[in-house]
Write a protein that holds these residues in place. Structure first.
Motif, PDB file in Angstrom:
ATOM      1  N   SER A 161       3.433  -0.164   7.994  1.00 16.96           N
ATOM      2  CA  SER A 161       3.411  -0.910   6.778  1.00 16.96           C
ATOM      3  C   SER A 161       2.081  -1.229   6.519  1.00 16.96           C
ATOM      4  O   SER A 161       1.523  -1.122   5.323  1.00 16.96           O
ATOM      5  N   PHE A 162       1.272  -1.483   7.550  1.00 13.74           N
ATOM      6  CA  PHE A 162      -0.386  -1.843   7.283  1.00 13.74           C
ATOM      7  C   PHE A 162      -1.206  -0.861   7.723  1.00 13.74           C
ATOM      8  O   PHE A 162      -1.184  -0.078   8.805  1.00 13.74           O
ATOM      9  N   ILE A 163      -2.056  -0.294   6.792  1.00 12.50           N
ATOM     10  CA  ILE A 163      -2.333  -0.740   5.445  1.00 12.50           C
ATOM     11  C   ILE A 163      -1.401   0.206   4.431  1.00 12.50           C
ATOM     12  O   ILE A 163      -1.037   1.060   5.048  1.00 12.50           O
ATOM     13  N   ALA A 164      -1.606  -0.334   3.049  1.00 19.03           N
ATOM     14  CA  ALA A 164      -0.568   0.507   2.324  1.00 19.03           C
ATOM     15  C   ALA A 164      -1.685   1.566   1.815  1.00 19.03           C
ATOM     16  O   ALA A 164      -2.665   1.448   1.302  1.00 19.03           O
ATOM     17  N   GLY A 165      -1.347   2.781   2.312  1.00 17.50           N
ATOM     18  CA  GLY A 165      -2.258   3.918   2.028  1.00 17.50           C
ATOM     19  C   GLY A 165      -2.334   4.386   0.537  1.00 17.50           C
ATOM     20  O   GLY A 165      -3.189   4.741   0.163  1.00 17.50           O
ATOM     21  N   HIS A 166      -1.217   4.264  -0.193  1.00 17.21           N
ATOM     22  CA  HIS A 166      -1.217   4.716  -1.501  1.00 17.21           C
ATOM     23  C   HIS A 166      -1.962   3.853  -2.315  1.00 17.21           C
ATOM     24  O   HIS A 166      -2.825   4.064  -3.196  1.00 17.21           O
ATOM     25  N   THR A 167      -1.799   2.488  -2.100  1.00 13.93           N
ATOM     26  CA  THR A 167      -2.678   1.514  -2.751  1.00 13.93           C
ATOM     27  C   THR A 167      -4.209   1.665  -2.499  1.00 13.93           C
ATOM     28  O   THR A 167      -4.775   1.579  -3.438  1.00 13.93           O
ATOM     29  N   ALA A 168      -4.523   2.062  -1.260  1.00 14.81           N
ATOM     30  CA  ALA A 168      -5.873   2.310  -0.722  1.00 14.81           C
ATOM     31  C   ALA A 168      -6.477   3.491  -1.539  1.00 14.81           C
ATOM     32  O   ALA A 168      -7.728   3.479  -2.115  1.00 14.81           O
ATOM     33  N   VAL A 169      -5.648   4.625  -1.585  1.00 15.12           N
ATOM     34  CA  VAL A 169      -6.120   5.777  -2.602  1.00 15.12           C
ATOM     35  C   VAL A 169      -6.432   5.598  -4.036  1.00 15.12           C
ATOM     36  O   VAL A 169      -7.432   6.076  -4.363  1.00 15.12           O
ATOM     37  N   ALA A 170      -5.235   4.894  -4.560  1.00 13.57           N
ATOM     38  CA  ALA A 170      -5.558   4.433  -5.902  1.00 13.57           C
ATOM     39  C   ALA A 170      -6.571   3.599  -6.517  1.00 13.57           C
ATOM     40  O   ALA A 170      -7.288   3.649  -7.263  1.00 13.57           O
ATOM     41  N   VAL A 201      -4.865  -0.277 -12.234  1.00 12.18           N
ATOM     42  CA  VAL A 201      -4.166   0.731 -11.581  1.00 12.18           C
ATOM     43  C   VAL A 201      -4.149   0.282 -10.074  1.00 12.18           C
ATOM     44  O   VAL A 201      -2.936   0.570  -9.820  1.00 12.18           O
ATOM     45  N   SER A 202      -4.901  -0.500  -9.537  1.00 13.64           N
ATOM     46  CA  SER A 202      -4.484  -1.148  -8.144  1.00 13.64           C
ATOM     47  C   SER A 202      -3.225  -1.829  -8.038  1.00 13.64           C
ATOM     48  O   SER A 202      -2.534  -1.775  -7.283  1.00 13.64           O
ATOM     49  N   VAL A 203      -3.426  -2.771  -8.999  1.00 12.61           N
ATOM     50  CA  VAL A 203      -2.519  -3.553  -9.123  1.00 12.61           C
ATOM     51  C   VAL A 203      -0.906  -3.020  -9.272  1.00 12.61           C
ATOM     52  O   VAL A 203       0.224  -3.547  -8.672  1.00 12.61           O
ATOM     53  N   LEU A 204      -0.923  -2.201 -10.444  1.00 13.72           N
ATOM     54  CA  LEU A 204       0.252  -1.435 -10.514  1.00 13.72           C
ATOM     55  C   LEU A 204       0.941  -0.926  -9.127  1.00 13.72           C
ATOM     56  O   LEU A 204       1.977  -0.521  -9.090  1.00 13.72           O
ATOM     57  N   MET A 205      -0.202   0.018  -8.703  1.00 11.48           N
ATOM     58  CA  MET A 205       0.397   0.818  -7.545  1.00 11.48           C
ATOM     59  C   MET A 205       0.784  -0.415  -6.354  1.00 11.48           C
ATOM     60  O   MET A 205       1.994  -0.124  -5.693  1.00 11.48           O
ATOM     61  N   GLY A 206       0.214  -1.449  -6.392  1.00 11.95           N
ATOM     62  CA  GLY A 206       0.822  -2.632  -5.380  1.00 11.95           C
ATOM     63  C   GLY A 206       2.042  -2.783  -5.498  1.00 11.95           C
ATOM     64  O   GLY A 206       3.030  -3.203  -4.720  1.00 11.95           O
ATOM     65  N   TYR A 207       2.334  -3.261  -6.998  1.00 12.77           N
ATOM     66  CA  TYR A 207       3.612  -3.602  -7.352  1.00 12.77           C
ATOM     67  C   TYR A 207       4.639  -2.453  -6.974  1.00 12.77           C
ATOM     68  O   TYR A 207       5.632  -2.660  -6.496  1.00 12.77           O
ATOM     69  N   LEU A 208       4.420  -1.307  -7.629  1.00  8.31           N
ATOM     70  CA  LEU A 208       5.378  -0.148  -7.108  1.00  8.31           C
ATOM     71  C   LEU A 208       5.789  -0.090  -5.549  1.00  8.31           C
ATOM     72  O   LEU A 208       6.807   0.448  -5.278  1.00  8.31           O
TER      73      LEU A 208
END
Length: 271
Positions: A161-170, A201-208
């Motif tokens: 779970s750590f760290i969020a890869g999709h969020t990092a890329v976004a 974009v980063s916040v949206l990705m984190g939410y999803l």
């Protein structure tokens, strides 16, 4: 692996000399070596991820959401296939972030150089993601969902779970685009909106990713910070006049005879 490194180096070599009107300075050998080093660290990190151990049935049964930090506890048990699927839209958009810069003539004339900086940005983000996801054992929120099949909750991929890869890329892609636009057009009235868009974009990705049950809030915060810092720092380190600052891959083995090995990135400043 050798072909990938050779391709990366040739890519850098082909474009580093074309920087007409660019605020950045690149060097074939320095940037080629950096890309080769970070790609190597990414490969190592992915081996850690692939070798991630699955949980036993007893370990899954012992999981208790009350053991999770309060800031993250509310997300335990989240699961949404729809949110997971939707999260790939900003993910792939971030990977194509340099294309958003093509309408600008100055960016278009220096697109090769910008692409090199983008490869370095994503490779840097990848190092932090693969190393943390591969070496830190932390169950995803969905693992706490008792309605899911045991094998889905216990698999090794659910324990990173750590760290969020999709969020990092976004964050890396969107903040990189914002940084490049800012440096090429510092007086543009659109600059605040571009930075705001990157944040959005980063916040949206984190939410999803949280809704999908893939990551907790702190995982997404860490991923967003890593991506944003990479997206801003890599271009900043290449700005003309910043040659006294350097970021490079590093590895140390058997430190002081302790048997401890370290691999990662180092930042240096020459006074």
């Amino acid at each position: 692996m050798k072909n990938l490194l050779l391709l990366s180096f040739c890519f850098v070599l082909s474009y580093t000399s074309f920087s007409q009107g660019s605020p950045y300075k690149t060097d074939a050998w320095t940037d080629g070596a950096y890309i080769a080093g970070t790609v190597g660290l990414n490969v190592l990190g992915f081996t850690f991820i692939q070798n991630k151990d699955a949980l036993t049935e007893a370990e899954v049964a012992d999981l208790n959401k009350n053991d999770i930090w309060g800031i993250d506890r509310w997300a335990a048990g989240n699961y949404s296939e729809e949110a997971d699927a939707l999260s790939y839209i900003p993910f792939y958009a971030a990977l194509a972030a340099p294309l958003a810069l093509l309408p600008g003539e100055a960016e278009r004339n220096n697109f090769g150089q910008i692409s090199v900086l983008f490869v370095e940005t994503m490779a840097t983000t990848g190092v932090f993601y693969t190393m943390t996801a591969g070496l830190i054992d932390k169950s995803r929120p969905l693992v706490y969902n008792e309605n899911l099949p045991l094998d889905e909750r216990a698999e090794g991929g659910a324990q990173r779970s750590f760290i969020a890869g999709h969020t990092a890329v976004a964050a890396a892609g969107s903040f990189f685009a914002a940084k490049i636009f800012n440096d090429f057009h510092p007086d543009s009235k659109a600059v605040p909106f571009v930075w705001g868009g990157a944040t959005g974009v980063s916040v949206l990705m984190g939410y999803l990713r949280t809704k999908a049950g893939k990551h907790f809030l702190t995982d997404n915060i860490a991923g967003a910070v890593v991506g944003a810092v990479s997206g801003i720092l890599i271009p900043e380190l290449h700005k003309k006049g910043k040659e006294n600052i350097d970021l490079y891959p590093t590895a140390n083995f058997n430190i002081n005879g302790t048997g401890i090995n370290t691999k990662g990135l180092a930042l240096s400043y020459k006074f």
